[in-house]
Design an enzyme around this catalytic site. Sequence first.
Site, mmCIF file in Angstrom:
data_model
loop_
_atom_site.group_PDB
_atom_site.id
_atom_site.type_symbol
_atom_site.label_atom_id
_atom_site.label_comp_id
_atom_site.label_asym_id
_atom_site.label_seq_id
_atom_site.Cartn_x
_atom_site.Cartn_y
_atom_site.Cartn_z
ATOM 1 N N GLU A 45 -5.652 -8.243 -1.089
ATOM 2 C CA GLU A 45 -6.323 -8.083 0.217
ATOM 3 C C GLU A 45 -7.786 -7.753 -0.016
ATOM 4 O OE1 GLU A 45 -4.725 -5.419 3.203
ATOM 5 O OE2 GLU A 45 -2.671 -5.877 2.583
ATOM 6 N N GLU A 49 0.827 -1.215 0.000
ATOM 7 C CA GLU A 49 0.000 0.000 0.000
ATOM 8 C C GLU A 49 0.858 1.262 0.000
ATOM 9 O OE1 GLU A 49 -4.085 -1.647 1.921
ATOM 10 O OE2 GLU A 49 -2.873 -0.445 3.233
#
Length: 477
Positions: free
Chosen positions: A375, A181
């Site tokens: 995810e 991320e």
Amino acid sequence: MKLGFLEKFLWGGALAANQCEGGYREGGKGLTTVDLCPSGQNRLDVMKGNIAELKINDDEFYPSHEAIDFYHKYKEDIALFAEMGFKCLRISIAWSRIFPNGDEEIPNEEGLKFYDSMFDEMIKHDIEPVVTICHFDTPIGIIEKFGGWKNRKFVDFYLNYCKVIFDRYKGKVRYWMTFNEINMILHLPFLGAGVRFEDGDNKLQVMYQSAHHELVASALATKLAHEIMPDSMVGCMLAAGEFYPYSCNPKDVMEAKRKERENLLFIDVQSRGEYPGYAKRFFRENNIEIVMESGDEEILKGNTVDFIGFSYYSSRCASVDPEVLNGKTSGNAFKSVRNPYLNVSEWGWQIDPEGLRITCNSLHDRYQKPLFIVENGLGANDIVEEDGSINDDYRIQYLRGHIEAMKEAILDGVNIIGYTPWGCIDIVSASTGEMKKRYGFIYVDKDNEGNGTLERRKKKSFEWYKEVIKSNGENLV
Ligand code: BG6
């Protein structure tokens, strides 16, 4: 031609060393950013970089220190994943197990052996390792000495680490992601990039300069991976989730685009190889000057990623209306305008399976590269019944909706190569440090204060996901 999931679709689950391993000083491991993030009210401040001293306080509880003790229990856990039929497992390597302070000349052999053994265990069960090189755990040693990613020296430390792990694990690991991320640097700069602020800092300048160093490091790591492992697949990793305009007011539409671009900027660089025009304008208008070394632009252009990895928990919503902006709800590390059409989880995260289809289509349209959903999932407070069962129908419902949406995206023509739901076994929550925010198919007996036996227990969703994988996404009932 058969429509739907690829025959070799990578069904699996996702974990990160910093949230599952524990053993925070074992095997020669050094401290990392997450080891200084307590649970409770001070956590967010530390993660954001408002932290004066880099130390562990005796009166705080640090959930990463033991986590779920995957460090010692990975063999039994991987066996459970194999029982569900996982084709792949996303884990991260803890940088400070390999280089405890980050700047040693010689890597820590004990750390290297640990991951050798973990990958061997996966391979024994026909589980393909998918590795995040840095997931929220920069070594404290180099942060203390050199100040975090705002210092260009970090590019060298990171590449040194990459060279060691690529040389060591080539032949075992084919799928790599450079930074988890990467856009989180804007929201949790200490956790994401070891960045702390000093009085008077232009915070945006510090964050984007640090991000530039990560982007150069990511491109150089991609180059190195391709040289050392010609068949490797290297990806970026974005905290994704389409921004919807709250209304059709053109100002809301533009605001949604602006917010979307705040995230996509990083992936535009990693996948298209250059800073887009809108980024240059943003830098100009906010007194941000990205200091580049000669050759940086060529490095970025010449070494783009092979696939787009991303997390998706929810869509987001944008508005310019001050009244609407008042009604914000929680989300992955930052708040979003509440979308009246969506339900929210117990933690206020909006639930939007259709948004996954929309996000996949947008990323596909923009980058034209394989997508890997690394995810997704529902954080919920599971209850163990008297007979020991855990009936997490809400989780099954969440995942079913998202898998259906993913299937629709594939039918839309999007190339999706895998799906790894987050926290496939319960782990520590990144945002809150809680254990009770659970995502897993496997329950771990541990509470927020660190009490519990660490015993593993299958939830109802365990058998359900096993069937999903067995039927290659056909049977979702
Ligand atoms: C992502 C991170 O932001 O979301 C994970 O990559 C994190 O590390 C996950 O755990 C879920 O967030 P949380 O706060 O519910 O753990």
